[in-house]
Design an enzyme around this catalytic site. Structure first.
Site, PDB file in Angstrom:
ATOM      1  N   CYS A   1       0.834  -1.190   0.000  1.00 50.96           N
ATOM      2  CA  CYS A   1       0.000   0.000   0.000  1.00 50.96           C
ATOM      3  C   CYS A   1       0.875   1.247   0.000  1.00 50.96           C
ATOM      4  O   CYS A   1       1.931   1.286   0.624  1.00 50.96           O
ATOM      5  CB  CYS A   1      -0.873   0.028   1.240  1.00 50.96           C
ATOM      6  SG  CYS A   1      -1.917  -1.420   1.353  1.00 50.96           S
TER       7      CYS A   1
ATOM      8  N   ARG B   1       5.633   0.415  -6.084  1.00 48.15           N
ATOM      9  CA  ARG B   1       5.561  -0.430  -4.892  1.00 48.15           C
ATOM     10  C   ARG B   1       4.686  -1.660  -5.120  1.00 48.15           C
ATOM     11  O   ARG B   1       4.738  -2.596  -4.335  1.00 48.15           O
ATOM     12  CB  ARG B   1       4.990   0.377  -3.721  1.00 48.15           C
ATOM     13  CG  ARG B   1       5.921   1.478  -3.242  1.00 48.15           C
ATOM     14  CD  ARG B   1       5.204   2.391  -2.286  1.00 48.15           C
ATOM     15  NE  ARG B   1       4.782   1.699  -1.085  1.00 48.15           N
ATOM     16  CZ  ARG B   1       5.363   1.825   0.100  1.00 48.15           C
ATOM     17  NH1 ARG B   1       6.377   2.611   0.235  1.00 48.15           N
ATOM     18  NH2 ARG B   1       4.907   1.178   1.144  1.00 48.15           N
TER      19      ARG B   1
ATOM     20  N   TRP C   1      -2.582  -2.780  -1.879  1.00 48.05           N
ATOM     21  CA  TRP C   1      -2.078  -4.112  -2.220  1.00 48.05           C
ATOM     22  C   TRP C   1      -2.838  -5.058  -1.301  1.00 48.05           C
ATOM     23  O   TRP C   1      -2.630  -5.046  -0.086  1.00 48.05           O
ATOM     24  CB  TRP C   1      -0.574  -4.153  -1.964  1.00 48.05           C
ATOM     25  CG  TRP C   1       0.120  -5.406  -2.403  1.00 48.05           C
ATOM     26  CD1 TRP C   1       0.560  -5.704  -3.656  1.00 48.05           C
ATOM     27  CD2 TRP C   1       0.492  -6.521  -1.579  1.00 48.05           C
ATOM     28  NE1 TRP C   1       1.170  -6.941  -3.662  1.00 48.05           N
ATOM     29  CE2 TRP C   1       1.146  -7.460  -2.404  1.00 48.05           C
ATOM     30  CE3 TRP C   1       0.337  -6.824  -0.225  1.00 48.05           C
ATOM     31  CZ2 TRP C   1       1.643  -8.675  -1.925  1.00 48.05           C
ATOM     32  CZ3 TRP C   1       0.831  -8.030   0.251  1.00 48.05           C
ATOM     33  CH2 TRP C   1       1.477  -8.944  -0.595  1.00 48.05           C
TER      34      TRP C   1
ATOM     35  N   ASN D   1      -1.777   2.084   5.842  1.00 52.02           N
ATOM     36  CA  ASN D   1      -0.761   1.133   5.413  1.00 52.02           C
ATOM     37  C   ASN D   1      -0.408   0.305   6.639  1.00 52.02           C
ATOM     38  O   ASN D   1      -0.172   0.870   7.704  1.00 52.02           O
ATOM     39  CB  ASN D   1       0.460   1.930   4.914  1.00 52.02           C
ATOM     40  CG  ASN D   1       1.477   1.052   4.227  1.00 52.02           C
ATOM     41  OD1 ASN D   1       1.273  -0.143   4.100  1.00 52.02           O
ATOM     42  ND2 ASN D   1       2.558   1.663   3.777  1.00 52.02           N
ATOM     43  N   GLY D   2      -0.369  -1.024   6.500  1.00 49.34           N
ATOM     44  CA  GLY D   2      -0.071  -1.880   7.656  1.00 49.34           C
ATOM     45  C   GLY D   2      -1.186  -2.889   7.828  1.00 49.34           C
ATOM     46  O   GLY D   2      -2.029  -3.070   6.944  1.00 49.34           O
TER      47      GLY D   2
ATOM     48  N   GLU E   1      19.238 -16.556  -7.225  1.00 51.57           N
ATOM     49  CA  GLU E   1      18.814 -15.213  -7.641  1.00 51.57           C
ATOM     50  C   GLU E   1      18.361 -15.221  -9.108  1.00 51.57           C
ATOM     51  O   GLU E   1      17.363 -14.602  -9.457  1.00 51.57           O
ATOM     52  CB  GLU E   1      19.965 -14.226  -7.402  1.00 51.57           C
ATOM     53  CG  GLU E   1      19.784 -12.827  -7.962  1.00 51.57           C
ATOM     54  CD  GLU E   1      18.571 -12.072  -7.424  1.00 51.57           C
ATOM     55  OE1 GLU E   1      17.878 -12.574  -6.523  1.00 51.57           O
ATOM     56  OE2 GLU E   1      18.286 -10.979  -7.958  1.00 51.57           O
TER      57      GLU E   1
ATOM     58  N   LYS F   1      14.632 -14.115 -10.345  1.00 49.26           N
ATOM     59  CA  LYS F   1      14.363 -13.046 -11.331  1.00 49.26           C
ATOM     60  C   LYS F   1      13.447 -13.563 -12.438  1.00 49.26           C
ATOM     61  O   LYS F   1      12.512 -12.889 -12.848  1.00 49.26           O
ATOM     62  CB  LYS F   1      15.666 -12.540 -11.970  1.00 49.26           C
ATOM     63  CG  LYS F   1      16.540 -11.647 -11.136  1.00 49.26           C
ATOM     64  CD  LYS F   1      16.026 -10.252 -10.871  1.00 49.26           C
ATOM     65  CE  LYS F   1      15.254 -10.180  -9.583  1.00 49.26           C
ATOM     66  NZ  LYS F   1      15.934  -9.929  -8.382  1.00 49.26           N
TER      67      LYS F   1
ATOM     68  N   GLU G   1       9.813 -14.081 -11.082  1.00 50.35           N
ATOM     69  CA  GLU G   1       9.004 -12.918 -10.716  1.00 50.35           C
ATOM     70  C   GLU G   1       8.662 -12.013 -11.893  1.00 50.35           C
ATOM     71  O   GLU G   1       7.585 -11.434 -11.904  1.00 50.35           O
ATOM     72  CB  GLU G   1       9.615 -12.125  -9.557  1.00 50.35           C
ATOM     73  CG  GLU G   1      10.934 -11.480  -9.839  1.00 50.35           C
ATOM     74  CD  GLU G   1      11.498 -10.733  -8.635  1.00 50.35           C
ATOM     75  OE1 GLU G   1      10.744 -10.281  -7.779  1.00 50.35           O
ATOM     76  OE2 GLU G   1      12.726 -10.600  -8.569  1.00 50.35           O
TER      77      GLU G   1
ATOM     78  N   HIS H   1      20.095 -35.753  -6.443  1.00 48.46           N
ATOM     79  CA  HIS H   1      19.362 -36.186  -5.244  1.00 48.46           C
ATOM     80  C   HIS H   1      17.856 -35.982  -5.383  1.00 48.46           C
ATOM     81  O   HIS H   1      17.140 -35.945  -4.393  1.00 48.46           O
ATOM     82  CB  HIS H   1      19.890 -35.456  -4.002  1.00 48.46           C
ATOM     83  CG  HIS H   1      21.317 -35.780  -3.698  1.00 48.46           C
ATOM     84  ND1 HIS H   1      21.731 -37.024  -3.304  1.00 48.46           N
ATOM     85  CD2 HIS H   1      22.441 -35.026  -3.771  1.00 48.46           C
ATOM     86  CE1 HIS H   1      23.042 -37.040  -3.127  1.00 48.46           C
ATOM     87  NE2 HIS H   1      23.503 -35.824  -3.414  1.00 48.46           N
TER      88      HIS H   1
ATOM     89  N   LYS I   1       7.281  -3.547  -4.141  1.00 43.50           N
ATOM     90  CA  LYS I   1       8.680  -3.169  -3.985  1.00 43.50           C
ATOM     91  C   LYS I   1       9.091  -3.165  -2.523  1.00 43.50           C
ATOM     92  O   LYS I   1      10.172  -3.576  -2.167  1.00 43.50           O
ATOM     93  CB  LYS I   1       8.894  -1.786  -4.601  1.00 43.50           C
ATOM     94  CG  LYS I   1      10.335  -1.312  -4.584  1.00 43.50           C
ATOM     95  CD  LYS I   1      11.155  -2.101  -5.574  1.00 43.50           C
ATOM     96  CE  LYS I   1      12.630  -1.813  -5.500  1.00 43.50           C
ATOM     97  NZ  LYS I   1      13.406  -2.939  -6.077  1.00 43.50           N
TER      98      LYS I   1
END
Ligand code: F6R
Length: 592
Positions: free
Chosen positions: A2, A27, A75, A101-102, A465, A469, A472, A488, A587
């Site tokens: 948010c 964000r 969000w 927000n929260g 990483e 990438k 996402e 394995h 973000k």
């Protein structure tokens, strides 16, 4: 996550709020909304909101005439994206509007109580209880009503409250970030500084427990009933930092900035004093981080153990609060945004246990930088694309330098690595010559449903990483594995044509990596290798190879990661994905 903005001044609030909101789009969000206190005798609050992007909000919103207002990008956490769940939320009478927000953790019990008392609560959100609580406590003084309302809230919040009867904004903060921008005869409020940077770079960061009453000419902050002064800070960020500057996407702009970022982080950290390095006598270290920053932590662990022999472990911020953890005296916290809730909560837990924290962050003024005992700033500059790229590379540089500064480093090796670090910007620049071939390879990946990334030793986190990438931003299922682990279990998934991206660095793992590549090839995998420019033998064992400039193996993750960033970028671009704002992601992850 948010995003919050607020404006009070002499100008029309609506265009300013819309502009600030659009700067928070990075964000990640699914709904947006705005509320303005009308400039007429009624002073009614007009609201326009929906499950739409800010562009659509701007287009569809009727003109809201007024000089005071609040706005929000949501969000979804409680309830799906919808008109009813979008912020701002109102009380029954429409006298108060709130953006939040929260997460309010006790909202269910508050909601039940409010419903019994006759409040009509219409959304599924945790937020909506707040305007109703303010309505319940309002006796003609907004500040007092907000103060009473927050006494019953549990969880985290940054809220801005607009009231039709009072020409002011009241803000309150606990656990979620909030900044006030100051300019003559007007004030700005935001959850994140880039939102307001076009209007002012003079700011005040609120602290947990603060309540602020803001008019166009004044800011009065109280904490526990006492008036307090919060220092005004100058923010060093300019508009160009948060624009694409001719690039199609922020992500590719930020990938291309990396040679500069490496250079700037080296120069800035050359000023690091031993006060900022790892303590001389520490017996062991922990690193706490999330996501991409966690992978930087894994590389840091490898470097610290290899060069300093200090046992180091890396934990997810999201795990620390849910298990018993034995912390050493010193903990390194890595967070690009400095606002990741999982990381901040861990920091607070550790600090209560007497642990000293050293934060590596990219955002001056962020909560992590303010609550840590010591802070190292990476010099990536504002990172807008949701996917972390340049901030990761800057974190690696900071970790290398932190390690090199340690008194137990052998002077010869320190000098050799420091010299090698200085060659990285030019070597990173050379990687961009590979772009046309990387794009060809990306074309192959666009057809695939599963991709494997394998690495060994210090390049294992690079495999993690690289796969993050691709997942996402290109929405392709990808797995990162320590190459030796393929046999394995995951080998069961390898069949003809499945891409395996193998990082074959020139280190003691090289022969073992070639064996892993052969195992994958034997099952028909399509192997794409990243190898040293001096490697003349790998070409025969793989389908595609990208040669990277030679460097010390401990520094090789920097160069390998950049190639994998480009591969993910071009794959996402060819698939037509919304690269800078991937679905469901944010973000700055300000909720736990
Ligand atoms: C991935 C990404 C995230 C962040 C994570 C932690 O591209 O950006 O995985 O790395 O959310 O964020 P910070 O570093 O801000 O704590």
């Amino acid at each position: 996550m948010c995003g919050i903005v607020g404006y009070i001044g002499k100008r029309q609030a609506e265009p300013i709020l819309m502009d600030c909101l659009s700067r928070l789009e990075y964000r990640g969000y699914d709904s947006s909304g705005i509320a303005v206190r009308q400039n007429d005798n009624s002073n009614n609050i007009s609201v326009y909101k929906n499950a739409v992007r800010v562009e659509a909000l701007k287009e569809k919103s009727p003109h809201l005439n007024g000089n005071t207002g609040i706005a929000h990008t949501r969000w979804a956490t409680h309830g799906q994206p919808s008109l009813l769940n979008a912020h701002p939320h109102l009380d029954c009478s429409g006298r108060f509007a709130v953006v939040h927000n929260g997460i309010i953790t006790n909202y269910q019990e508050l909601k039940q109580q409010l419903i019994i008392e006759g409040h009509d609560i219409i959304s599924e959100t945790d937020t909506e209880v707040i305007p109703h609580l303010i309505e319940k406590y309002y006796k003609g003084n907004l500040e007092e009503a907000v103060k009473l309302a927050i006494t019953v809230l549990k969880g985290s919040y940054a809220i801005v409250v607009l009231c039709k009867d009072e020409p002011k904004l009241v803000v309150a903060k606990m656990g979620s970030p909030m900044v006030i921008g100051i300019s003559d005869c007007e004030k700005f409020i935001a959850s994140d500084t880039p939102a307001i940077i076009s209007y002012t770079n003079k700011v005040i960061y609120l602290e947990d427990g603060d309540v602020g009453v803001i008019t166009e000419n004044s800011i009065v902050i109280t904490k526990n009933g006492e008036e307090i002064r919060r220092e005004e800070k100058q923010v060093h960020m300019c508009k160009a930092d948060i624009q694409k500057n001719g690039y199609v996407h922020f992500m590719i702009k930020e990938i291309h900035e990396q040679p500069r970022v490496i250079r700037d982080t080296i120069v800035d950290n050359a000023l690091l004093t031993t006060k900022l390095t790892i303590g001389k006598d520490v017996q062991s270290l922990s690193i706490i981080a999330c996501g991409t920053s966690y992978y930087a932590g894994l590389i840091g662990e490898y470097v610290i153990e290899e060069l300093l022999g200090i046992p180091t472990n890396v934990s997810f911020g999201s795990e620390v609060n849910h298990r018993r953890m034995i912390f050493p005296n010193e903990v390194i916290v890595i967070t690009q945004s400095g606002e990741t809730a999982d990381v901040l909560t861990s920091m607070k837990t550790m600090q209560k246990a007497g642990v000293k924290t050293l934060a590596i962050t990219n955002v001056p003024g962020s909560t992590a930088s303010r609550i840590s005992d010591r802070t190292i700033y990476t010099k990536a500059g504002p990172e807008v694309s949701v996917a972390a790229t340049k901030s990761f590379i800057a974190q690696l540089i900071a970790l290398y330098q932190l390690t090199l500064l340690h008194p137990s480093m052998s002077p010869g090796l320190r000098e050799q690595l420091a010299a090698e670090l200085n060659t990285l910007p030019a070597k990173a620049e050379k990687l961009f010559d590979l772009e046309p071939r990387i794009m060809e390879c990306a074309r192959y990946l666009t057809q695939c449903t599963d991709v494997f990334f394998i690495g060994r030793g210090i390049n294992y986190p690079v495999a993690l990483e690289g796969s993050l990438k691709l997942k996402e931003i290109a929405y392709i299922h990808a797995e990162g594995y320590a190459a030796g682990e393929l046999k394995h279990g995951p080998l069961a998934l390898l069949c003809a044509g499945v891409p395996v991206i193998a990082i074959a660095a020139q280190d003691s793992n090289y022969e073992a990596m070639v064996t892993s590549i052969k195992e994958a090839k034997a099952r028909g995998a399509y192997v794409i290798a990243l190898a040293d420019e001096n490697d003349k033998t790998i070409d025969d064992s793989v389908d595609v190879v990208f040669k990277v400039p030679h460097t010390h193996f401990l520094l090789s993750p920097v160069l390998h990661t950049i190639v994998l960033q480009l591969l993910a970028y071009f794959t996402a671009k060819l698939r037509g994905c919304p690269i800078d704002f991937p679905r469901n992601l944010a973000k700055s992850v300000t909720v736990e």
